[in-house]
Write an enzyme that holds these catalytic residues in place. Structure first.
Site, PDB file in Angstrom:
ATOM      1  N   GLU A   1       0.823  -1.215   0.000  1.00 58.55           N
ATOM      2  CA  GLU A   1       0.000   0.000   0.000  1.00 58.55           C
ATOM      3  C   GLU A   1       0.857   1.264   0.000  1.00 58.55           C
ATOM      4  O   GLU A   1       0.369   2.341   0.339  1.00 58.55           O
ATOM      5  CB  GLU A   1      -0.948  -0.018   1.200  1.00 58.55           C
ATOM      6  CG  GLU A   1      -1.860  -1.225   1.156  1.00 58.55           C
ATOM      7  CD  GLU A   1      -3.024  -1.160   2.116  1.00 58.55           C
ATOM      8  OE1 GLU A   1      -3.189  -0.142   2.797  1.00 58.55           O
ATOM      9  OE2 GLU A   1      -3.772  -2.138   2.166  1.00 58.55           O
TER      10      GLU A   1
ATOM     11  N   LYS B   1     -15.704  -1.953   2.617  1.00 57.72           N
ATOM     12  CA  LYS B   1     -14.970  -2.313   1.389  1.00 57.72           C
ATOM     13  C   LYS B   1     -15.992  -2.882   0.421  1.00 57.72           C
ATOM     14  O   LYS B   1     -16.583  -3.937   0.691  1.00 57.72           O
ATOM     15  CB  LYS B   1     -13.934  -3.384   1.709  1.00 57.72           C
ATOM     16  CG  LYS B   1     -12.751  -2.912   2.546  1.00 57.72           C
ATOM     17  CD  LYS B   1     -11.979  -4.124   3.020  1.00 57.72           C
ATOM     18  CE  LYS B   1     -10.611  -3.789   3.553  1.00 57.72           C
ATOM     19  NZ  LYS B   1     -10.003  -4.968   4.225  1.00 57.72           N
TER      20      LYS B   1
HETATM   21  C1  2PG Z   1      -7.209  -4.201   5.358  1.00 59.38           C
HETATM   22  C2  2PG Z   1      -6.950  -4.076   3.864  1.00 59.38           C
HETATM   23  C3  2PG Z   1      -6.501  -2.722   3.457  1.00 59.38           C
HETATM   24  P1  2PG Z   1      -6.561  -6.149   2.362  1.00 59.38           P
HETATM   25  O1  2PG Z   1      -6.908  -5.222   5.984  1.00 59.38           O
HETATM   26  O2  2PG Z   1      -7.816  -3.309   5.931  1.00 59.38           O
HETATM   27  O3  2PG Z   1      -5.427  -2.244   4.234  1.00 59.38           O
HETATM   28  O4  2PG Z   1      -6.070  -5.058   3.416  1.00 59.38           O
HETATM   29  O5  2PG Z   1      -7.116  -5.408   1.185  1.00 59.38           O
HETATM   30  O6  2PG Z   1      -5.347  -6.974   2.038  1.00 59.38           O
HETATM   31  O7  2PG Z   1      -7.629  -6.949   3.048  1.00 59.38           O
HETATM   32 MG    MG Z   2      -8.085  -4.429   7.822  1.00 58.53          MG
END
Ligand code: 2PG
Ligand code: MG
Length: 430
Positions: A211, A345
């Site tokens: 990231e 998300k």
């Molecule tokens: C999280 C995300 C973003 P990932 O754990 O919050 O930082 O990671 O997209 O790998 O789940």
């Molecule tokens: Mg997370």
């Protein structure tokens, strides 16, 4: 005129150089929308299913040609002719067509791409920027869209940085910032200050993680907290007052379900839930930490309740793997007082409507929301419009490095102009 005439999917590459789905939707009016789907690495068990080809001859099995074929064939046939403006109807049709509880047949990556590309096309047809279209459509009357407070990764560990540190994300929140551009300036100062400190300590600070944050090898999980405080002070800012610290512990990824212990390898510690809570409480007491994400395992509901009782009144406790943007799980968290904030998300759940529902449900219950990117991203900046348009309050994009991240920060700068440099969301005082 907002009837769907074309749906086109294709395989493109994300920030890790791995395939992901891109979808374009065209309307009878001639307007078009496009969406590129993000992808996680530290995924929660309860996320909607990301369909991969598992053909090891291509991209280590990570190709998405099956999901793309679903977009171009089954989904295109089903949604062509539908009115894209009826987002709820479109999303319901996609969910029904898939027929599983986790979008496992067609793939959440296929469905999300179509759902959001249709949304983009409708915003274009309405001649509105996406954030404005979303705000007009979904914000309760009287609520104005605001720029979100950014929560920005500076040091990475866990699955995003070769697992040196057990903790996945050490982030900062520019709590003293009045405007979004000022927030970015403050974060940039801390990012570069951290880089100098890491260099002085002999770490190869220029190596960055998924990231864009630094991924140094450090001696303890606490070391980054000390480094961040020093870095903040070195810029002339005051830790806690101007710039606070946030953590994404991503505890599910070092919780050993067979022993019931949290294994902090770097600290050579095996902690029970109770001890893990004490570990976090100690950090919150000694460092200016105002937000902790996934402090405990995604199935440790009882632990989450205890954690919330212990430090929830002074700390934002964010469920990511715990809630997976799933309204049923968020509802459970609200009822059981497990956590007090939800990481949102879009690809954890898979459609516009379900993403919006999750945000509205959380906000109505007084839970904070953080609109979040994934560790695998693209130049797509839909996330930024979503955060403003739904008044998400906070946004987590990653660090101030790498264009997959900057595309979203830069989109927020543009939106800031559109909103005539409005002030940052007052999420802290809500
Ligand atoms: C999280 C995300 C973003 P990932 O754990 O919050 O930082 O990671 O997209 O790998 O789940
Ligand atoms: Mg997370």
């Amino acid at each position: 005129m907002t009837h769907i005439t074309h749906v086109k999917g294709r395989e493109v590459l994300d920030s890790r150089g791995l395939p992901t789905v891109e979808v374009e939707v065209a309307l009878a009016s001639g307007h078009q929308g496009r969406m590129m789907v993000p992808s996680g690495a530290s995924t929660g068990r309860f996320e909607a299913h990301e369909l991969r080809d598992n053909d090891t001859n291509r991209y280590q099995g990570r190709g998405v040609l099956r999901a793309v074929a679903h977009v171009n064939e089954e989904i295109a046939a089903a949604v062509t002719g539908m009115n894209a403006e009826d987002q709820e109807g479109l999303d319901r049709a996609l969910i029904d067509l898939d027929g599983t509880s986790n979008k496992g047949r067609l793939g959440a990556n296929a469905i999300l791409g179509v759902s959001f590309a249709a949304l983009h096309a409708c915003a274009a047809a309405a001649d509105k920027p996406l954030f404005r279209y979303l705000a007009d459509r979904y914000l309760p009357q009287g609520e104005q869209p605001c720029l979100p407070m950014p929560m920005v990764n500076i040091i990475s560990g866990g699955l995003h940085a070769g697992k040196n540190l057990d903790i996945q994300d050490y982030l900062v929140i520019p709590v003293g910032a009045k405007t979004f551009p000022q927030a970015l300036e403050m974060i940039s100062a801390v990012y570069w200050s951290t880089r100098r400190i890491l260099q002085d300590q002999g770490h190869i600070a220029s190596l960055v993680a998924d990231e864009g944050g630094f991924g140094p090898s450090l001696a303890t999980n606490e070391a980054p907290l000390e480094i961040l405080c020093t870095a903040i002070e070195a810029t002339g800012m005051q830790p806690g007052q101007d710039m606070a610290i946030a953590l994404d512990i991503a505890a599910s990824h070092f919780f050993n379900a067979s022993t019931g212990y949290y294994d902090l390898h770097l600290d050579t510690k095996r902690l029970t839930t109770e001890e893990m809570i004490t570990y976090l409480e100690d950090w919150v007491t000694r460092f200016p930490i105002i937000s902790i994400e996934d402090g405990l395992d995604e199935e440790d509901w009882f632990g989450w309740q205890q954690l919330t009782r212990r430090i929830g009144s002074r700390t934002q406790l964010v469920g990511d793997d715990l809630f997976t943007t799933n309204s049923q799980r968020i509802q459970r968290g609200i009822e059981q007082k497990a956590g007090n904030a939800v990481l949102i998300k879009m690809n954890q759940i898979g459609t516009v409507t379900e993403t919006v529902d999750a945000v509205l449900l959380a906000k109505k219950a007084g839970f904070k929301t953080i609109i979040s990117a994934r560790s695998g991203e693209t130049e797509d900046a839909t996330l930024s419009d979503l955060a403003v348009g739904l008044n998400g309050g906070q946004i987590k994009i990653g660090s101030l490095a790498r264009s997959s991240r900057l595309a979203k920060y830069n989109q927020l700068l543009r939106i800031n102009e559109d909103l005539h440099a409005s002030s940052l969301s007052s999420w802290m005082s809500k």
